[in-house]
Design an enzyme around this catalytic site. Structure first.
Site, PDB file in Angstrom:
ATOM      1  N   ARG A   1     -28.388  -2.747 -16.871  1.00  0.00           N
ATOM      2  CA  ARG A   1     -29.615  -2.471 -17.859  1.00  0.00           C
ATOM      3  C   ARG A   1     -28.910  -2.556 -19.422  1.00  0.00           C
ATOM      4  O   ARG A   1     -27.971  -2.016 -19.680  1.00  0.00           O
ATOM      5  CB  ARG A   1     -29.640  -1.009 -17.610  1.00  0.00           C
ATOM      6  CG  ARG A   1     -30.871  -0.253 -18.467  1.00  0.00           C
ATOM      7  CD  ARG A   1     -31.414   0.832 -18.166  1.00  0.00           C
ATOM      8  NE  ARG A   1     -30.149   1.798 -18.371  1.00  0.00           N
ATOM      9  CZ  ARG A   1     -29.936   2.625 -19.570  1.00  0.00           C
ATOM     10  NH1 ARG A   1     -30.835   2.563 -20.628  1.00  0.00           N
ATOM     11  NH2 ARG A   1     -29.073   3.574 -19.463  1.00  0.00           N
TER      12      ARG A   1
ATOM     13  N   HIS B   1     -21.358   3.999 -18.388  1.00  0.00           N
ATOM     14  CA  HIS B   1     -21.416   4.068 -20.080  1.00  0.00           C
ATOM     15  C   HIS B   1     -19.819   4.089 -20.455  1.00  0.00           C
ATOM     16  O   HIS B   1     -18.901   4.576 -19.772  1.00  0.00           O
ATOM     17  CB  HIS B   1     -22.017   5.276 -20.338  1.00  0.00           C
ATOM     18  CG  HIS B   1     -22.455   5.414 -21.675  1.00  0.00           C
ATOM     19  ND1 HIS B   1     -21.546   4.964 -22.871  1.00  0.00           N
ATOM     20  CD2 HIS B   1     -23.788   5.191 -22.151  1.00  0.00           C
ATOM     21  CE1 HIS B   1     -22.237   5.006 -23.838  1.00  0.00           C
ATOM     22  NE2 HIS B   1     -23.497   4.926 -23.431  1.00  0.00           N
TER      23      HIS B   1
ATOM     24  N   GLU C   1     -27.546  -1.059 -30.777  1.00  0.00           N
ATOM     25  CA  GLU C   1     -26.722  -0.801 -29.555  1.00  0.00           C
ATOM     26  C   GLU C   1     -26.328  -2.041 -28.810  1.00  0.00           C
ATOM     27  O   GLU C   1     -26.885  -3.059 -29.013  1.00  0.00           O
ATOM     28  CB  GLU C   1     -27.341   0.318 -28.590  1.00  0.00           C
ATOM     29  CG  GLU C   1     -27.916   1.425 -29.072  1.00  0.00           C
ATOM     30  CD  GLU C   1     -28.593   2.383 -28.105  1.00  0.00           C
ATOM     31  OE1 GLU C   1     -28.283   3.796 -28.196  1.00  0.00           O
ATOM     32  OE2 GLU C   1     -29.455   2.082 -27.000  1.00  0.00           O
TER      33      GLU C   1
ATOM     34  N   HIS D   1     -23.426   6.241 -15.202  1.00  0.00           N
ATOM     35  CA  HIS D   1     -24.543   6.499 -16.201  1.00  0.00           C
ATOM     36  C   HIS D   1     -25.906   6.383 -15.812  1.00  0.00           C
ATOM     37  O   HIS D   1     -26.722   7.110 -16.142  1.00  0.00           O
ATOM     38  CB  HIS D   1     -24.213   5.835 -17.527  1.00  0.00           C
ATOM     39  CG  HIS D   1     -25.126   6.059 -18.582  1.00  0.00           C
ATOM     40  ND1 HIS D   1     -25.269   7.506 -19.475  1.00  0.00           N
ATOM     41  CD2 HIS D   1     -25.988   5.288 -19.219  1.00  0.00           C
ATOM     42  CE1 HIS D   1     -26.176   7.349 -20.182  1.00  0.00           C
ATOM     43  NE2 HIS D   1     -26.736   6.070 -20.253  1.00  0.00           N
TER      44      HIS D   1
ATOM     45  N   ARG E   1     -22.719  -3.080 -21.831  1.00  0.00           N
ATOM     46  CA  ARG E   1     -21.830  -2.144 -21.500  1.00  0.00           C
ATOM     47  C   ARG E   1     -21.129  -2.441 -20.181  1.00  0.00           C
ATOM     48  O   ARG E   1     -19.877  -2.017 -20.297  1.00  0.00           O
ATOM     49  CB  ARG E   1     -23.054  -1.067 -20.956  1.00  0.00           C
ATOM     50  CG  ARG E   1     -23.414  -0.171 -21.807  1.00  0.00           C
ATOM     51  CD  ARG E   1     -24.475   0.804 -21.041  1.00  0.00           C
ATOM     52  NE  ARG E   1     -24.803   1.359 -22.293  1.00  0.00           N
ATOM     53  CZ  ARG E   1     -25.982   1.967 -22.196  1.00  0.00           C
ATOM     54  NH1 ARG E   1     -26.585   2.455 -20.801  1.00  0.00           N
ATOM     55  NH2 ARG E   1     -26.619   2.761 -23.203  1.00  0.00           N
TER      56      ARG E   1
HETATM   57  P1  FAD Z   1     -35.465  12.231 -15.114  1.00  0.00           P
HETATM   58  O1  FAD Z   1     -35.757  12.425 -16.214  1.00  0.00           O
HETATM   59  O2  FAD Z   1     -34.079  12.087 -14.431  1.00  0.00           O
HETATM   60  O3  FAD Z   1     -36.280  13.144 -14.133  1.00  0.00           O
HETATM   61  C1  FAD Z   1     -35.970  13.325 -12.690  1.00  0.00           C
HETATM   62  C2  FAD Z   1     -36.928  14.383 -12.163  1.00  0.00           C
HETATM   63  O4  FAD Z   1     -37.136  14.529 -10.980  1.00  0.00           O
HETATM   64  C3  FAD Z   1     -36.614  15.773 -12.538  1.00  0.00           C
HETATM   65  O5  FAD Z   1     -37.682  16.554 -12.978  1.00  0.00           O
HETATM   66  C4  FAD Z   1     -35.894  16.376 -11.189  1.00  0.00           C
HETATM   67  O6  FAD Z   1     -36.097  17.652 -11.162  1.00  0.00           O
HETATM   68  C5  FAD Z   1     -36.917  15.698 -10.326  1.00  0.00           C
HETATM   69  N1  FAD Z   1     -36.541  15.477  -8.748  1.00  0.00           N
HETATM   70  C6  FAD Z   1     -35.470  14.999  -8.462  1.00  0.00           C
HETATM   71  N2  FAD Z   1     -35.236  14.987  -7.205  1.00  0.00           N
HETATM   72  C7  FAD Z   1     -36.180  15.920  -6.792  1.00  0.00           C
HETATM   73  C8  FAD Z   1     -36.610  16.630  -5.687  1.00  0.00           C
HETATM   74  N3  FAD Z   1     -35.810  16.385  -4.587  1.00  0.00           N
HETATM   75  N4  FAD Z   1     -37.698  17.461  -5.297  1.00  0.00           N
HETATM   76  C9  FAD Z   1     -38.325  17.575  -6.571  1.00  0.00           C
HETATM   77  N5  FAD Z   1     -38.020  17.310  -8.035  1.00  0.00           N
HETATM   78  C10 FAD Z   1     -37.213  16.264  -7.933  1.00  0.00           C
HETATM   79  N6  FAD Z   1     -31.979   5.767 -21.608  1.00  0.00           N
HETATM   80  C11 FAD Z   1     -32.700   5.284 -22.749  1.00  0.00           C
HETATM   81  O7  FAD Z   1     -33.640   4.551 -22.645  1.00  0.00           O
HETATM   82  N7  FAD Z   1     -32.129   5.484 -23.910  1.00  0.00           N
HETATM   83  C12 FAD Z   1     -31.271   6.526 -24.287  1.00  0.00           C
HETATM   84  O8  FAD Z   1     -30.955   6.866 -25.197  1.00  0.00           O
HETATM   85  C13 FAD Z   1     -30.591   7.202 -22.882  1.00  0.00           C
HETATM   86  N8  FAD Z   1     -29.563   7.960 -23.221  1.00  0.00           N
HETATM   87  C14 FAD Z   1     -29.129   8.672 -21.848  1.00  0.00           C
HETATM   88  C15 FAD Z   1     -28.240   9.787 -22.004  1.00  0.00           C
HETATM   89  C16 FAD Z   1     -27.844  10.275 -20.812  1.00  0.00           C
HETATM   90  C17 FAD Z   1     -26.768  11.319 -21.285  1.00  0.00           C
HETATM   91  C18 FAD Z   1     -28.167   9.947 -19.761  1.00  0.00           C
HETATM   92  C19 FAD Z   1     -27.791  10.707 -18.534  1.00  0.00           C
HETATM   93  C20 FAD Z   1     -29.188   9.046 -19.385  1.00  0.00           C
HETATM   94  C21 FAD Z   1     -29.880   8.319 -20.591  1.00  0.00           C
HETATM   95  N9  FAD Z   1     -30.723   7.169 -20.642  1.00  0.00           N
HETATM   96  C22 FAD Z   1     -31.111   6.727 -21.624  1.00  0.00           C
HETATM   97  C23 FAD Z   1     -31.215   7.105 -19.208  1.00  0.00           C
HETATM   98  C24 FAD Z   1     -32.530   7.787 -19.221  1.00  0.00           C
HETATM   99  O9  FAD Z   1     -32.584   8.930 -19.917  1.00  0.00           O
HETATM  100  C25 FAD Z   1     -32.959   7.710 -17.837  1.00  0.00           C
HETATM  101  O10 FAD Z   1     -33.068   6.797 -17.085  1.00  0.00           O
HETATM  102  C26 FAD Z   1     -34.460   8.413 -17.590  1.00  0.00           C
HETATM  103  O11 FAD Z   1     -34.568   9.416 -18.552  1.00  0.00           O
HETATM  104  C27 FAD Z   1     -35.205   8.582 -16.341  1.00  0.00           C
HETATM  105  O12 FAD Z   1     -36.349   9.193 -16.376  1.00  0.00           O
HETATM  106  P2  FAD Z   1     -37.039   9.685 -15.058  1.00  0.00           P
HETATM  107  O13 FAD Z   1     -38.189  10.167 -15.450  1.00  0.00           O
HETATM  108  O14 FAD Z   1     -36.960   8.272 -13.975  1.00  0.00           O
HETATM  109  O15 FAD Z   1     -35.962  10.899 -14.241  1.00  0.00           O
HETATM  110  C1  SIN Z   2     -26.705   6.106 -25.479  1.00  0.00           C
HETATM  111  O1  SIN Z   2     -27.108   6.829 -26.328  1.00  0.00           O
HETATM  112  O2  SIN Z   2     -25.622   5.355 -25.418  1.00  0.00           O
HETATM  113  C2  SIN Z   2     -27.509   5.842 -23.980  1.00  0.00           C
HETATM  114  C3  SIN Z   2     -28.381   4.800 -24.162  1.00  0.00           C
HETATM  115  C4  SIN Z   2     -29.116   4.402 -22.933  1.00  0.00           C
HETATM  116  O3  SIN Z   2     -28.368   4.878 -21.801  1.00  0.00           O
HETATM  117  O4  SIN Z   2     -29.799   3.373 -22.785  1.00  0.00           O
END
Ligand code: FAD
Ligand code: SIN
Length: 531
Positions: free
Chosen positions: A384, A241, A117, A349, A288
């Site tokens: 990032r 993104h 990537e 993103h 990015r």
């Molecule tokens: P999240 O997985 O977003 O979880 C948040 C949690 O908090 C959820 O359960 C939600 O319900 C809960 N929550 C929020 N507010 C409240 C509230 N007020 N009360 C109770 N619960 C609450 N990163 C990578 O490293 N590789 C990738 O390939 C990648 N691809 C991505 C593709 C997409 C489409 C997106 C959007 C992001 C991508 N990212 C990627 C980024 C990565 O997915 C996120 O940064 C990461 O998953 C965040 O995880 P988290 O546990 O911090 O939060």
């Molecule tokens: C992607 O698959 O392009 C997302 C990867 C990331 O957000 O880290």
């Protein structure tokens, strides 16, 4: 009012929250709240994968250097070293939980396939086809469901932290003893108390009109921590993104960066030419911020709706083999990516800034930890590096759990906490106010606080945030809370934090690019807002 008492309360059921829960649960009783369903956070939507040094010839130093280059020098080296060095172990733990990482068909002995990537100098991304996040979320959830010490509570929207000073004015001094949360099934607010609380609430992408993030990414944890008295850092660094599908019906479908990693090229549909050679020698695999700004510039210069991402020059089986889910999704929309280019635009993103935490995930407030996208841990700096964020969730989810257990004897049991008072509020009669204000924030943040900024536009945004803040506070004070109202209140808060941080930075660095200060200052300094 229902009251629940646990040893540790975790708000958020994505990669960060569930990793923390699994690392705590052999010793203490844990409750995990999710705003909606357990799999509705960004984790389940992640496509590309997780970065780790696993290729022969790759080194921790190279991953550290790539992370710091993408982050425009603003990263904290200690954090970068910790996360990069922990990565292979974190991947092994996920594999042990049953995540079926894609194997390298050219390798021997079932070695993992590593994709590439933007910003990575090596093939470094382990993945499960093009739907890595879904596999990770399912494996973590399965392990959490099976653990007798973990109670999973979906449909609970946390609305504020319980602090030692709850009921008086908020201050940075209070111990955190849990949170109040709206039970979306009963529409009543419940009290959750605990000796330690971990915020793992994900990002704030839905402050923008176009975002790849799920509906619930409204910065709730960041806003709650700020109101409780935590410092918030680097909120100006909102990552866009480069390649979100442009489609009139499907607004937020990501086309993974791995498409460019495996040979996809960006083409101007008007000239038919590949345009990245005019912008950066790393072409489509530049970091990015560089690629998103290049696309933005082409769109504005040529009056386009979108640019094309084209991988149709690669063999059809190769494309279908690497991107089965994206291929299928696009076919359903009438685009065959093996023969046709994909129309794409940049979209918000990832939230690089957030709650300031140390290497153990500790915030400014005793008893309060945070992990994952809601934090500013020093890993990402001003931008990032791709696929470093699931990794951050895994490393900091564990770090917070380890620190809580190490300090367990010093964490006192919560004192009596007063119940949520619903007696002086009435039912909301005008839902239109919430919907209108929500739309307004997302529109002006997109128009005025987007990829390319100016001081004047930021000031316009600030003016609007200030007006909305009063209106929303008034509404919040008088009507019964709903999930939409909780999110709107938080969106106003995070929009304010983003705009104030952006106004504070008088340079262009990483994701913050302003025409009024196009130069990068010699010294890299974090923006830190103090409540
Ligand atoms: P999240 O997985 O977003 O979880 C948040 C949690 O908090 C959820 O359960 C939600 O319900 C809960 N929550 C929020 N507010 C409240 C509230 N007020 N009360 C109770 N619960 C609450 N990163 C990578 O490293 N590789 C990738 O390939 C990648 N691809 C991505 C593709 C997409 C489409 C997106 C959007 C992001 C991508 N990212 C990627 C980024 C990565 O997915 C996120 O940064 C990461 O998953 C965040 O995880 P988290 O546990 O911090 O939060
Ligand atoms: C992607 O698959 O392009 C997302 C990867 C990331 O957000 O880290």
């Amino acid at each position: 009012m229902s009251e629940h008492d646990f040893d540790v309360l975790i708000v958020g059921s994505g990669a960060a929250g569930l990793t923390a829960a699994l690392n705590l649960a052999d010793k203490v009783k844990v409750c995990v709240l999710a705003k909606g369903g357990l799999s509705e956070g960004s984790t389940a939507w992640a496509q590309g994968g997780i970065a780790a040094v696993l290729e022969a010839g790759d080194t921790f130093d190279a991953h550290i250097k790539d992370t710091m280059i993408a982050g425009a020098g603003l990263n904290d080296l200690r954090t970068v070293e910790l996360v990069v060095e922990e990565a292979p172990r974190a991947i092994a733990r996920l594999a042990a939980l049953g995540v079926p990482f894609t194997a390298d068909d050219h390798g021997s002995g079932g070695a993992l396939h590593l994709t590439r990537e933007g910003g990575h100098s090596h093939r470094r991304i382990v993945h499960v086809d093009d739907a890595t996040g879904w596999a990770v979320q399912q494996a973590l959830e399965k392990a959490a469901v099976a653990h007798p010490n973990i109670t999973l509570m979906p449909d609970r929207a946390a609305l504020d932290l319980v602090t030692g000073r709850h009921g008086e004015r908020y201050s940075g001094e209070g111990h955190v003893w849990g949170a109040y949360a709206l039970n979306r099934q009963t529409a009543h607010v419940e009290l959750f108390t605990a000796r330690a609380t971990i915020l793992a609430t994900g990002g704030a992408g839905r402050a923008y009109l176009y975002s790849t993030a799920p509906r619930g990414a409204t910065g709730d944890g960041i806003a709650m921590a700020w109101r409780a008295g935590c410092r918030i850092s680097n909120m100006e660094f909102m990552q866009f993104h480069p390649t979100c599908l442009w489609n009139l019906e499907v607004k937020n479908f990501l086309i993974t960066e791995a498409v460019r990693g495996e040979g996809g090229q960006l083409i101007n549909p008007k000239t038919g030419k590949r345009f990245m050679p005019y912008y950066d020698e790393r072409l489509e695999l530049a970091p990015r911020d560089v690629v998103a700004r290049a696309i933005d510039a082409e769109i504005k210069r040529f009056g386009l709706d979108y640019v094309h991402l084209d991988i149709s020059h690669m063999p059809a089986d190769f494309v279908k083999g690497h991107f089965p889910n994206i291929h299928e999704k696009l076919l359903g929309l009438g685009i065959d990516m093996t023969t046709q280019p994909i129309p794409v635009v940049p979209a918000q993103h990832y939230t690089c800034g957030g709650i300031l935490v140390d290497l153990a995930g500790r915030t400014d407030l005793p008893g309060l930890y945070a992990a994952g996208e809601c934090t500013q841990s020093g890993l990402h700096g001003a931008n990032r590096l791709a696929s470093n964020s699931l990794l951050e969730c895994l490393v900091f989810g564990e770090a917070a759990a380890v620190d809580i257990l190490a300090r367990w004897d010093d964490l006192a049991a919560p004192p009596p906490i007063r119940a949520w008072d619903e007696s002086r509020v009435s039912e909301a009669d005008e839902d239109v106010v919430v919907q209108h204000n929500w739309r307004e924030i997302r529109r002006f943040m997109w128009d005025y606080v987007g990829i390319v900024r100016t001081t004047k536009r930021l000031e316009r945004a600030k003016h609007r945030v200030d007006m909305l803040r009063g209106e929303v506070a008034d509404y919040y004070g008088n009507y019964r809370v709903t999930a939409d109202l909780i999110e709107l209140r938080n969106l106003v808060e995070v929009a304010d934090l983003i705009v104030r941080s952006a106004l504070h930075r008088h340079e262009s660095r990483g994701l913050h690019y302003t025409l009024d200060h196009p130069e990068t200052l010699p010294q890299a300094v974090d923006t830190i807002l103090v409540p």
